[in-house]
Design an enzyme around this catalytic site. Sequence first.
Site, PDB file in Angstrom:
ATOM      1  N   GLY A 166      -4.353 -12.838  -4.597  1.00 51.99           N
ATOM      2  CA  GLY A 166      -2.808 -12.805  -5.990  1.00 51.99           C
ATOM      3  C   GLY A 166      -2.615 -14.644  -5.788  1.00 51.99           C
ATOM      4  CE  LYS A 239      -5.669  -5.722 -13.058  1.00 50.61           C
ATOM      5  NZ  LYS A 239      -6.556  -5.306 -12.104  1.00 50.61           N
ATOM      6  NE  ARG A 294      -4.574  -2.785  -4.416  1.00 52.87           N
ATOM      7  CZ  ARG A 294      -4.219  -2.997  -5.565  1.00 52.87           C
ATOM      8  NH1 ARG A 294      -4.470  -1.570  -6.513  1.00 52.87           N
ATOM      9  NH2 ARG A 294      -4.538  -4.126  -5.916  1.00 52.87           N
TER      10      ARG A 294
END
Lengths: 450, 78
Positions: A166, A239, A294
């Site tokens: 991040g 995004k 995930r």
Amino acid sequence: MAYFNKVLIANRGEIALRIIDTCKKLGIQTVAVYSEADADAPFVHAADEAVCVGPSQAKKSYLVVDKIIDVAKETNTDAIHPGYGFLSENPDFVERCEKENITFIGPSADIMKIMGSKLSAREQMQKANVPVVPGSEGKLNSIEEALETAETLGYPLMLKASAGGGGIGMKLVHSREELERAFDSTVQQAESYFNDGAVFLEKLITKPRHIEVQVVADHHGNVVHVFERECSVQRRNQKIIEESPSPFLNEEKRAELLEAAVRGVKEIGYTNAGTMEFIFDEDGSFYFLEMNTRLQVEHPVTEEVSGLDLVEWQLKVAAGEKLPLVQEDIQKQGHAIECRLYAEDPKTFFPSPGTIEKLTVPSENVRLDFGVIEGSKVTPFYDPMIGKIIVHGAGRSAAIENMKRVLDQIEVEGLTTNLDLLKQIMENKDFVSGNYTTQFIKSLGLEGVS
Amino acid sequence: MADKVLSPLPGIFYRKPSPDKDVYVNEGDSVKEGDILGLVEVMKNFYEVKAEKDGVIEKFHVENESEIEAGQEIATIS
């Protein structure tokens, strides 16, 4: 036949609703867990059962492993779907599920640990002959070693924390002086944030595109890809717009990328759905960046072009079933685009919590994965994304036209959203031509708050 | 005269830059205009709450890591 009797969704908002939908389709009972702030959220009402797991702050509710496990046991849950974010990439949570005999819908804790470390992920990919960004071989043990490595690689370089994510634990350095200044503080930051001070150097890719590959693997050795997603439209490393297929790839390059992604996944023995992220250089070279172990936020664009239900595949794989299709039978059709609607200022990107006084959306020729309805509160405690708008078209320009039409019909009142920015991007000549990099949002002259 | 420091946003109030660090300022500390008094986390973003004048922190009205509303009084500077 249902694969599980009851699935608990350890998440909130649109993704919780998305998972509940597939469970309903398959006749699986659902349990929602929610924080006090989400007591009246649509996903809480959509689940068969719902249990409050604590106060509004995620670390007192959605992130408390003990509470989630307790609810799973009390409700006789067979399996837990973690969605994305929160506990979805936490190997301790996966181990706990394994210990309690609850199926975690995702990969094993061991694989999650390997891919959670950028250094070990790089090592594994190198073994599989999947290209990684040119950089240091393993961890840098001292500033001297870093400086020496940097001389060989050449500036500019990215100094990265192995456990980082991040945007945290990442520092761009242009010179020896900058690296000297950045080294200790990056190591310290990595230690305090991630409890792992390992750092390494990577060559800076100056005009990168971010393209990722959806993969699914079962417990019987079968691995398939479900094509790529182009995710270069980003603000603050997050995004905003995703599409599939990528306008940047020709068939030859696409085949090379997809094949490399599958090879990497086979090497590590991954299971369930995952995403291999790659960075593309201007000249078309690509490098493995990281794997998201995930379901991704942007998985709907893949579903729209392939016609598959990725959550259904996740459930099947977790239940020990074989993948429903072989690679040759997975086809893509047309083009899909997703826009993320954020409760934030379209220019500064500063978040804007509030109440959705009015929400008007079209119902035809669009897929809307929204976590809110008219009257919902968008609280300050979680991600600012309030929904995803997904369209499909016969080709890319048809998809863009569809998206424009849909965006024009959307009205949100009560809080500030990035709707105008999304509309602006659909009209932008660089976006329309497909000629854009991760610097695209910056090139519009927009600056986010830091 | 005591001035109120108000939160411009709803969210979570933090008195420390990160959990293992010391608080930005203590009650009784002198501060200068522009000094950071704390952070408000809103939707994963951090907003710095700054002193709007020179003075002494008389009192914090909100505890570390507690939920606050927009316009709520965070501290008093005299």
